[in-house]
Design a protein around this motif. Structure first.
Motif, mmCIF file in Angstrom:
data_model
loop_
_atom_site.group_PDB
_atom_site.id
_atom_site.type_symbol
_atom_site.label_atom_id
_atom_site.label_comp_id
_atom_site.label_asym_id
_atom_site.label_seq_id
_atom_site.Cartn_x
_atom_site.Cartn_y
_atom_site.Cartn_z
ATOM 1 N N VAL A 5 38.015 36.488 39.861
ATOM 2 C CA VAL A 5 39.279 37.114 40.264
ATOM 3 C C VAL A 5 40.445 36.347 39.652
ATOM 4 C CG1 VAL A 5 40.817 37.606 42.213
ATOM 5 C CG2 VAL A 5 38.376 38.113 42.400
ATOM 6 N N ARG A 6 40.428 35.007 39.770
ATOM 7 C CA ARG A 6 41.520 34.194 39.198
ATOM 8 C C ARG A 6 41.623 34.381 37.692
ATOM 9 N NH1 ARG A 6 39.499 30.294 42.560
ATOM 10 N NH2 ARG A 6 38.363 29.369 40.832
ATOM 11 N N ASP A 7 40.488 34.371 37.017
ATOM 12 C CA ASP A 7 40.497 34.504 35.545
ATOM 13 C C ASP A 7 40.959 35.883 35.108
ATOM 14 O OD1 ASP A 7 39.571 31.926 35.346
ATOM 15 O OD2 ASP A 7 37.501 32.516 34.891
ATOM 16 N N TRP A 8 40.548 36.922 35.843
ATOM 17 C CA TRP A 8 40.827 38.278 35.425
ATOM 18 C C TRP A 8 42.215 38.744 35.835
ATOM 19 C CZ3 TRP A 8 41.332 43.388 37.326
ATOM 20 C CH2 TRP A 8 41.155 44.369 36.351
ATOM 21 N N HIS A 9 42.664 38.290 37.010
ATOM 22 C CA HIS A 9 43.937 38.791 37.533
ATOM 23 C C HIS A 9 44.724 37.637 38.146
ATOM 24 C CE1 HIS A 9 46.658 41.937 38.851
ATOM 25 N NE2 HIS A 9 46.719 41.349 40.017
ATOM 26 N N SER A 10 45.291 36.815 37.310
ATOM 27 C CA SER A 10 45.990 35.629 37.801
ATOM 28 C C SER A 10 47.277 35.951 38.553
ATOM 29 C CB SER A 10 46.300 34.677 36.637
ATOM 30 O OG SER A 10 47.115 35.344 35.687
ATOM 31 N N GLY A 11 47.726 37.196 38.510
ATOM 32 C CA GLY A 11 48.970 37.580 39.189
ATOM 33 C C GLY A 11 48.820 37.925 40.642
ATOM 34 N N VAL A 42 35.937 43.149 41.296
ATOM 35 C CA VAL A 42 37.259 42.527 41.296
ATOM 36 C C VAL A 42 38.324 43.550 41.677
ATOM 37 C CG1 VAL A 42 39.032 41.478 39.828
ATOM 38 C CG2 VAL A 42 36.668 40.683 39.675
ATOM 39 N N GLN A 43 38.258 44.734 41.110
ATOM 40 C CA GLN A 43 39.245 45.771 41.418
ATOM 41 C C GLN A 43 39.174 46.191 42.886
ATOM 42 O OE1 GLN A 43 38.130 48.510 38.323
ATOM 43 N NE2 GLN A 43 39.770 47.804 36.972
ATOM 44 N N ALA A 44 37.969 46.314 43.429
ATOM 45 C CA ALA A 44 37.818 46.686 44.836
ATOM 46 C C ALA A 44 38.388 45.591 45.734
ATOM 47 C CB ALA A 44 36.344 46.930 45.169
ATOM 48 N N TYR A 45 38.144 44.336 45.384
ATOM 49 C CA TYR A 45 38.704 43.224 46.150
ATOM 50 C C TYR A 45 40.232 43.252 46.107
ATOM 51 C CZ TYR A 45 40.445 38.614 47.215
ATOM 52 O OH TYR A 45 41.186 37.581 47.718
ATOM 53 N N LEU A 46 40.794 43.490 44.937
ATOM 54 C CA LEU A 46 42.254 43.522 44.815
ATOM 55 C C LEU A 46 42.852 44.667 45.636
ATOM 56 C CD1 LEU A 46 42.666 42.622 41.055
ATOM 57 C CD2 LEU A 46 43.173 41.174 43.037
ATOM 58 N N ARG A 47 42.174 45.827 45.665
ATOM 59 C CA ARG A 47 42.658 46.932 46.520
ATOM 60 C C ARG A 47 42.631 46.500 47.984
ATOM 61 N NH1 ARG A 47 40.416 50.001 42.513
ATOM 62 N NH2 ARG A 47 38.324 50.072 43.384
ATOM 63 N N LEU A 48 41.548 45.822 48.390
ATOM 64 C CA LEU A 48 41.441 45.331 49.766
ATOM 65 C C LEU A 48 42.548 44.323 50.051
ATOM 66 C CD1 LEU A 48 39.962 45.050 52.472
ATOM 67 C CD2 LEU A 48 38.462 43.373 51.369
ATOM 68 N N LEU A 49 42.776 43.398 49.142
ATOM 69 C CA LEU A 49 43.823 42.394 49.312
ATOM 70 C C LEU A 49 45.194 43.041 49.455
ATOM 71 C CD1 LEU A 49 44.675 39.394 49.297
ATOM 72 C CD2 LEU A 49 44.804 39.577 46.807
ATOM 73 N N HIS A 50 45.513 43.999 48.602
ATOM 74 C CA HIS A 50 46.805 44.674 48.664
ATOM 75 C C HIS A 50 46.952 45.489 49.951
ATOM 76 C CE1 HIS A 50 47.907 43.211 44.784
ATOM 77 N NE2 HIS A 50 46.899 43.826 44.192
ATOM 78 N N THR A 51 45.858 46.064 50.433
ATOM 79 C CA THR A 51 45.897 46.825 51.688
ATOM 80 C C THR A 51 46.208 45.898 52.856
ATOM 81 O OG1 THR A 51 44.312 48.446 50.848
ATOM 82 C CG2 THR A 51 44.544 48.296 53.245
ATOM 83 N N VAL A 52 45.558 44.740 52.880
ATOM 84 C CA VAL A 52 45.806 43.777 53.964
ATOM 85 C C VAL A 52 47.233 43.239 53.879
ATOM 86 C CG1 VAL A 52 45.140 41.513 54.877
ATOM 87 C CG2 VAL A 52 43.381 43.172 54.240
#
Length: 79
Positions: A72-78, A14-24
């Motif tokens: 991802v939704r459950d862990w980081h809804s923001g 989840v954290q790796a995905y969020l880093r990827l999302l923020h990078t994009v």
């Protein structure tokens, strides 16, 4: 606030995905649109993409997008 208890590998994915999302998102600007000017393809560092892919594989989530995005939704809804 996380509502699910994740394993270490799931949390890493989840954290790796969020880093990827923020990078994009950063590549396209804060509003999600490409910056003004000549069209330039956004660059996502290969290491960020590789980290996300490896984390998904390590958590046993490769090919199971529905379960992953629910996490991802459950862990980081923001996001």
């Amino acid at each position: 606030m996380p509502t699910a208890v994740l394993t270490d590998r799931e949390r890493t994915a989840v954290q790796a995905y969020l880093r990827l999302l923020h990078t994009v998102r950063a590549a396209f600007g804060d509003d999600g649109r490409a910056p003004a000017g000549p069209a330039v393809l956004p660059v996502v560092p290969p290491s960020v993409l590789a980290e996300a892919e490896a984390a998904l594989e390590g958590a046993g989530l490769a090919g199971n997008e529905e379960a992953f995005f629910r996490m991802v939704r459950d862990w980081h809804s923001g996001s």
